[in-house]
Design a protein around this motif. Structure first.
Motif, mmCIF file in Angstrom:
data_model
loop_
_atom_site.group_PDB
_atom_site.id
_atom_site.type_symbol
_atom_site.label_atom_id
_atom_site.label_comp_id
_atom_site.label_asym_id
_atom_site.label_seq_id
_atom_site.Cartn_x
_atom_site.Cartn_y
_atom_site.Cartn_z
ATOM 1 N N ALA A 8 -10.303 5.820 -2.607
ATOM 2 C CA ALA A 8 -10.721 5.420 -1.181
ATOM 3 C C ALA A 8 -9.744 4.785 -0.711
ATOM 4 C CB ALA A 8 -12.002 4.662 -1.315
ATOM 5 N N VAL A 9 -8.820 3.776 -1.288
ATOM 6 C CA VAL A 9 -7.981 2.945 -0.691
ATOM 7 C C VAL A 9 -6.634 3.761 -0.489
ATOM 8 C CG1 VAL A 9 -6.624 0.897 -0.876
ATOM 9 C CG2 VAL A 9 -8.712 0.858 -1.480
ATOM 10 N N LEU A 10 -6.274 4.683 -1.270
ATOM 11 C CA LEU A 10 -4.851 5.271 -1.212
ATOM 12 C C LEU A 10 -5.072 6.507 -0.301
ATOM 13 C CD1 LEU A 10 -3.635 5.286 -4.884
ATOM 14 C CD2 LEU A 10 -3.383 3.599 -2.716
ATOM 15 N N ARG B 278 17.290 0.681 -15.792
ATOM 16 C CA ARG B 278 16.394 0.662 -14.823
ATOM 17 C C ARG B 278 15.153 0.265 -15.234
ATOM 18 N NH1 ARG B 278 18.142 5.140 -10.521
ATOM 19 N NH2 ARG B 278 20.089 5.168 -10.776
ATOM 20 N N ARG B 279 14.337 -0.021 -14.001
ATOM 21 C CA ARG B 279 12.833 -0.062 -14.355
ATOM 22 C C ARG B 279 12.168 1.100 -13.873
ATOM 23 N NH1 ARG B 279 12.370 -4.754 -16.740
ATOM 24 N NH2 ARG B 279 10.240 -4.734 -16.322
ATOM 25 N N ARG B 280 10.898 1.239 -14.474
ATOM 26 C CA ARG B 280 9.864 2.354 -14.258
ATOM 27 C C ARG B 280 8.672 1.868 -13.902
ATOM 28 N NH1 ARG B 280 11.135 7.595 -13.489
ATOM 29 N NH2 ARG B 280 9.663 9.075 -14.550
ATOM 30 N N LEU B 281 8.290 2.407 -12.767
ATOM 31 C CA LEU B 281 7.152 1.947 -11.890
ATOM 32 C C LEU B 281 5.923 2.796 -12.110
ATOM 33 C CD1 LEU B 281 8.490 0.546 -8.583
ATOM 34 C CD2 LEU B 281 8.117 -0.670 -10.667
ATOM 35 N N THR B 282 4.853 2.607 -12.579
ATOM 36 C CA THR B 282 3.517 3.397 -12.752
ATOM 37 C C THR B 282 2.379 2.805 -12.040
ATOM 38 O OG1 THR B 282 3.051 2.852 -14.824
ATOM 39 C CG2 THR B 282 4.709 4.952 -14.714
ATOM 40 N N LEU B 283 1.718 3.861 -11.584
ATOM 41 C CA LEU B 283 0.420 3.261 -10.914
ATOM 42 C C LEU B 283 -0.767 3.080 -12.179
ATOM 43 C CD1 LEU B 283 -1.321 2.592 -8.405
ATOM 44 C CD2 LEU B 283 -1.892 5.022 -8.109
ATOM 45 N N ARG B 284 -1.471 1.968 -12.177
ATOM 46 C CA ARG B 284 -2.359 1.909 -13.423
ATOM 47 C C ARG B 284 -3.710 2.558 -12.974
ATOM 48 N NH1 ARG B 284 -1.846 -3.949 -15.607
ATOM 49 N NH2 ARG B 284 -3.456 -3.001 -17.230
ATOM 50 N N LEU C 279 0.705 -1.231 0.072
ATOM 51 C CA LEU C 279 -0.080 0.005 -0.087
ATOM 52 C C LEU C 279 0.869 1.256 0.118
ATOM 53 C CD1 LEU C 279 -2.806 1.380 0.217
ATOM 54 C CD2 LEU C 279 -2.709 1.135 2.755
ATOM 55 N N ALA C 280 1.884 1.045 0.792
ATOM 56 C CA ALA C 280 2.948 2.380 0.946
ATOM 57 C C ALA C 280 3.430 2.670 -0.555
ATOM 58 C CB ALA C 280 3.990 2.075 1.759
ATOM 59 N N ILE C 281 3.723 1.560 -1.377
ATOM 60 C CA ILE C 281 4.413 1.591 -2.572
ATOM 61 C C ILE C 281 3.362 2.255 -3.562
ATOM 62 C CG2 ILE C 281 5.203 0.399 -4.479
ATOM 63 C CD1 ILE C 281 6.325 -1.643 -2.640
ATOM 64 N N ALA C 282 2.062 1.811 -3.478
ATOM 65 C CA ALA C 282 1.062 2.352 -4.358
ATOM 66 C C ALA C 282 0.860 3.610 -4.017
ATOM 67 C CB ALA C 282 -0.293 1.594 -3.998
ATOM 68 N N ARG C 283 0.901 4.198 -2.785
ATOM 69 C CA ARG C 283 0.682 5.795 -2.390
ATOM 70 C C ARG C 283 1.848 6.442 -2.973
ATOM 71 N NH1 ARG C 283 -1.593 4.499 3.829
ATOM 72 N NH2 ARG C 283 -3.765 4.503 3.184
ATOM 73 N N GLN C 284 2.922 5.850 -3.033
ATOM 74 C CA GLN C 284 3.963 6.741 -3.566
ATOM 75 C C GLN C 284 4.027 6.878 -5.062
ATOM 76 O OE1 GLN C 284 8.163 5.285 -2.835
ATOM 77 N NE2 GLN C 284 7.273 4.342 -1.123
ATOM 78 N N LEU C 285 3.356 5.846 -5.678
ATOM 79 C CA LEU C 285 3.135 5.927 -7.336
ATOM 80 C C LEU C 285 1.870 6.907 -7.422
ATOM 81 C CD1 LEU C 285 3.920 2.362 -8.155
ATOM 82 C CD2 LEU C 285 5.411 4.336 -8.349
#
Length: 107
Positions: free
Chosen positions: A99-101, A79-85, A30-36
């Motif tokens: 609601a979740v983030l 590198r690898r790039r992370l994005t929230l979908r 959840l912390a990772i998703a919030r960062q993204l």
């Protein structure tokens, strides 16, 4: 022909609510998703709540989020790039991410 550095991501129609909720049920994921939520990050810059997590644990957290359809993890040079979908998740489950983030500290 796919590139060996390409990881499998579910199509929008394949994203299922139980898997998304499971992926976001872990505090570190959840912390990772919030960062993204603020925008894409290089995987090396993204960190879970505990900066001392082993690399293998961090990789597993990313794998669960990716396989659930919560994030994209794509090559970006060396590198690898992370994005929230967000667009895909909002289309499948309107309002869920908001609601979740939402930070419970913010109300």
């Amino acid at each position: 022909m796919s590139n060996p550095s390409d990881l499998a991501h579910p199509d929008r129609a394949q994203i299922a609510l139980p898997e998304v909720l499971f992926a976001l049920s872990d505090p570190d994921r959840l912390a990772i998703a919030r960062q993204l939520a603020d925008g894409p990050l290089d995987m090396a810059s993204c960190h879970a709540t505990d900066p001392n997590l082993p690399k293998s644990t961090k990789s597993h957290l990313m794998k669960v989020l990716r396989e659930a359809g919560v994030i994209r993890n794509e090559p970006n040079g060396r590198r690898r790039r992370l994005t929230l979908r967000r667009e895909d998740l909002d289309a499948r489950f309107p309002g869920l991410l908001d609601a979740v983030l939402r930070d419970p500290e913010q109300g």
